[in-house]
Design a protein around this motif. Structure first.
Motif, PDB file in Angstrom:
ATOM      1  N   ASN A  25       0.803  -1.228   0.000  1.00  0.00           N
ATOM      2  CA  ASN A  25       0.000   0.000   0.000  1.00  0.00           C
ATOM      3  C   ASN A  25       0.835   1.276   0.000  1.00  0.00           C
ATOM      4  O   ASN A  25       0.335   2.340   0.343  1.00  0.00           O
ATOM      5  N   VAL A  26       2.100   1.205  -0.422  1.00  0.00           N
ATOM      6  CA  VAL A  26       2.955   2.390  -0.469  1.00  0.00           C
ATOM      7  C   VAL A  26       2.771   3.160  -1.778  1.00  0.00           C
ATOM      8  O   VAL A  26       3.241   4.279  -1.912  1.00  0.00           O
ATOM      9  N   GLY A  27       2.089   2.555  -2.754  1.00  0.00           N
ATOM     10  CA  GLY A  27       1.872   3.205  -4.043  1.00  0.00           C
ATOM     11  C   GLY A  27       2.854   2.772  -5.110  1.00  0.00           C
ATOM     12  O   GLY A  27       3.123   3.500  -6.064  1.00  0.00           O
ATOM     13  N   LYS A  28       3.380   1.552  -4.981  1.00  0.00           N
ATOM     14  CA  LYS A  28       4.400   1.040  -5.906  1.00  0.00           C
ATOM     15  C   LYS A  28       3.868   0.910  -7.331  1.00  0.00           C
ATOM     16  O   LYS A  28       4.473   1.420  -8.275  1.00  0.00           O
ATOM     17  N   SER A  29       2.727   0.255  -7.480  1.00  0.00           N
ATOM     18  CA  SER A  29       2.159   0.076  -8.824  1.00  0.00           C
ATOM     19  C   SER A  29       1.800   1.412  -9.450  1.00  0.00           C
ATOM     20  O   SER A  29       2.058   1.651 -10.636  1.00  0.00           O
ATOM     21  N   SER A  30       1.218   2.301  -8.670  1.00  0.00           N
ATOM     22  CA  SER A  30       0.854   3.625  -9.186  1.00  0.00           C
ATOM     23  C   SER A  30       2.086   4.385  -9.661  1.00  0.00           C
ATOM     24  O   SER A  30       2.057   5.052 -10.703  1.00  0.00           O
ATOM     25  N   LEU A  31       3.183   4.293  -8.909  1.00  0.00           N
ATOM     26  CA  LEU A  31       4.403   4.993  -9.297  1.00  0.00           C
ATOM     27  C   LEU A  31       4.990   4.397 -10.572  1.00  0.00           C
ATOM     28  O   LEU A  31       5.385   5.135 -11.483  1.00  0.00           O
ATOM     29  N   ILE A  32       5.056   3.080 -10.660  1.00  0.00           N
ATOM     30  CA  ILE A  32       5.576   2.439 -11.885  1.00  0.00           C
ATOM     31  C   ILE A  32       4.742   2.864 -13.084  1.00  0.00           C
ATOM     32  O   ILE A  32       5.277   3.220 -14.137  1.00  0.00           O
ATOM     33  N   ASN A  33       3.426   2.842 -12.949  1.00  0.00           N
ATOM     34  CA  ASN A  33       2.549   3.247 -14.046  1.00  0.00           C
ATOM     35  C   ASN A  33       2.764   4.714 -14.422  1.00  0.00           C
ATOM     36  O   ASN A  33       2.820   5.060 -15.598  1.00  0.00           O
ATOM     37  N   ALA A  34       2.894   5.576 -13.415  1.00  0.00           N
ATOM     38  CA  ALA A  34       3.101   7.003 -13.689  1.00  0.00           C
ATOM     39  C   ALA A  34       4.450   7.247 -14.368  1.00  0.00           C
ATOM     40  O   ALA A  34       4.553   8.061 -15.296  1.00  0.00           O
ATOM     41  N   LEU A  35       5.485   6.542 -13.929  1.00  0.00           N
ATOM     42  CA  LEU A  35       6.812   6.716 -14.517  1.00  0.00           C
ATOM     43  C   LEU A  35       6.862   6.270 -15.973  1.00  0.00           C
ATOM     44  O   LEU A  35       7.538   6.879 -16.794  1.00  0.00           O
ATOM     45  N   THR A  36       6.161   5.188 -16.281  1.00  0.00           N
ATOM     46  CA  THR A  36       6.200   4.629 -17.635  1.00  0.00           C
ATOM     47  C   THR A  36       5.138   5.231 -18.546  1.00  0.00           C
ATOM     48  O   THR A  36       5.170   5.019 -19.746  1.00  0.00           O
ATOM     49  N   GLY A  37       4.178   5.955 -17.963  1.00  0.00           N
ATOM     50  CA  GLY A  37       3.097   6.519 -18.760  1.00  0.00           C
ATOM     51  C   GLY A  37       2.099   5.483 -19.243  1.00  0.00           C
ATOM     52  O   GLY A  37       1.353   5.721 -20.181  1.00  0.00           O
ATOM     53  N   ARG A  38       2.087   4.334 -18.589  1.00  0.00           N
ATOM     54  CA  ARG A  38       1.161   3.262 -18.973  1.00  0.00           C
ATOM     55  C   ARG A  38       0.296   2.933 -17.765  1.00  0.00           C
ATOM     56  O   ARG A  38       0.777   2.390 -16.771  1.00  0.00           O
ATOM     57  N   LYS A  39      -0.984   3.264 -17.858  1.00  0.00           N
ATOM     58  CA  LYS A  39      -1.886   3.190 -16.712  1.00  0.00           C
ATOM     59  C   LYS A  39      -2.053   1.805 -16.117  1.00  0.00           C
ATOM     60  O   LYS A  39      -2.318   1.666 -14.933  1.00  0.00           O
ATOM     61  N   GLN A  40      -1.918   0.768 -16.902  1.00  0.00           N
ATOM     62  CA  GLN A  40      -2.169  -0.581 -16.400  1.00  0.00           C
ATOM     63  C   GLN A  40      -0.952  -1.494 -16.503  1.00  0.00           C
ATOM     64  O   GLN A  40      -1.095  -2.712 -16.500  1.00  0.00           O
ATOM     65  N   LEU A  41       0.245  -0.921 -16.600  1.00  0.00           N
ATOM     66  CA  LEU A  41       1.443  -1.776 -16.688  1.00  0.00           C
ATOM     67  C   LEU A  41       1.582  -2.619 -15.428  1.00  0.00           C
ATOM     68  O   LEU A  41       1.585  -3.840 -15.475  1.00  0.00           O
ATOM     69  N   ALA A  42       1.674  -1.964 -14.295  1.00  0.00           N
ATOM     70  CA  ALA A  42       1.686  -2.670 -13.005  1.00  0.00           C
ATOM     71  C   ALA A  42       0.269  -2.591 -12.468  1.00  0.00           C
ATOM     72  O   ALA A  42      -0.368  -1.547 -12.515  1.00  0.00           O
ATOM     73  N   ARG A  43      -0.214  -3.703 -11.967  1.00  0.00           N
ATOM     74  CA  ARG A  43      -1.600  -3.746 -11.506  1.00  0.00           C
ATOM     75  C   ARG A  43      -1.734  -3.138 -10.123  1.00  0.00           C
ATOM     76  O   ARG A  43      -1.250  -3.696  -9.151  1.00  0.00           O
ATOM     77  N   ALA A  44      -2.394  -1.991 -10.071  1.00  0.00           N
ATOM     78  CA  ALA A  44      -2.694  -1.366  -8.784  1.00  0.00           C
ATOM     79  C   ALA A  44      -3.965  -1.998  -8.240  1.00  0.00           C
ATOM     80  O   ALA A  44      -4.847  -2.391  -8.992  1.00  0.00           O
TER      81      ALA A  44
END
Length: 193
Positions: A25-44
């Motif tokens: 719950n630290v926001g890992k998936s959200s950060l990966i998605n934001a960094l790559t510009g792909r909303k569903q790359l890592a599943r939040a």
């Protein structure tokens, strides 16, 4: 994407890797998605601890991003959580192409004992890690600055800690360009893949 549940199924080591680690719950998936510009790359997920394997994302043959299982309060049987922990620790200790671990810390809470335990593992394995404070949009600017300073003081003497603390917000996109810049220095040059 490649999901790995055992050390013998890891991809080859000819491409540099950066790993993202942090409490559930630290926001890992959200950060990966934001960094790559792909909303569903890592599943939040709204359920903490959904990442249950090492997830490898290929970034154009120049770099792999590795999403590690969250640690902390994942809702899983103890033996399953122990298996994730072993897999993650084995990966961190033995991956020759692992260039840096980005250790995510919720800026609202700062470094917790479970974060310190991971830092100890990384220090003993001589794996370079960089602290990334997440969710800074939830703090006043003065509080965020204070958290960066506190965090810097806590990691200053740790042998494997990278000296730069990144402060980010996936929601507001704060700090993402700077973090992308850090990550890009670890990738293969264009045309070398």
């Amino acid at each position: 994407m490649l999901g790995v549940v055992s050390m013998d199924t890891l991809p080859d080591t000819h491409i540099p890797e950066v790993a993202f680690a942090g409490r559930s719950n630290v926001g890992k998936s959200s950060l990966i998605n934001a960094l790559t510009g792909r909303k569903q790359l890592a599943r939040a997920s709204t359920e903490p601890g959904r990442t249950r394997e090492l997830n490898f994302f290929d970034m154009h043959g120049r770099l792999r991003i590795v999403d590690l299982p969250g640690y902390g309060f994942a809702k899983a049987p103890k033996e399953v959580a122990a298996r994730w922990t072993r897999l993650t620790q084995n990966y961190l200790r033995g991956r020759v192409n692992l260039k840096r671990v980005f250790l995510l810390i919720d800026s609202r809470h700062g470094i917790k004992p479970s974060d310190e335990a991971i830092m100890k593992v990384l220090d003993s394995a001589a794996v370079v890690y960089q602290i990334v404070l997440t969710k800074t949009d939830k703090l006043k600017p003065s509080e965020a600055l204070k958290r960066v300073e506190e965090t810097q003081a806590k990691v200053a003497r740790r042998p494997a800690a990278f000296p730069v603390i990144s402060a980010t917000s996936s929601a507001k996109r704060d700090g993402l360009d700077e973090l992308r810049g850090e990550i890009s220095t670890l990738a293969l040059p264009a045309g070398d893949s």
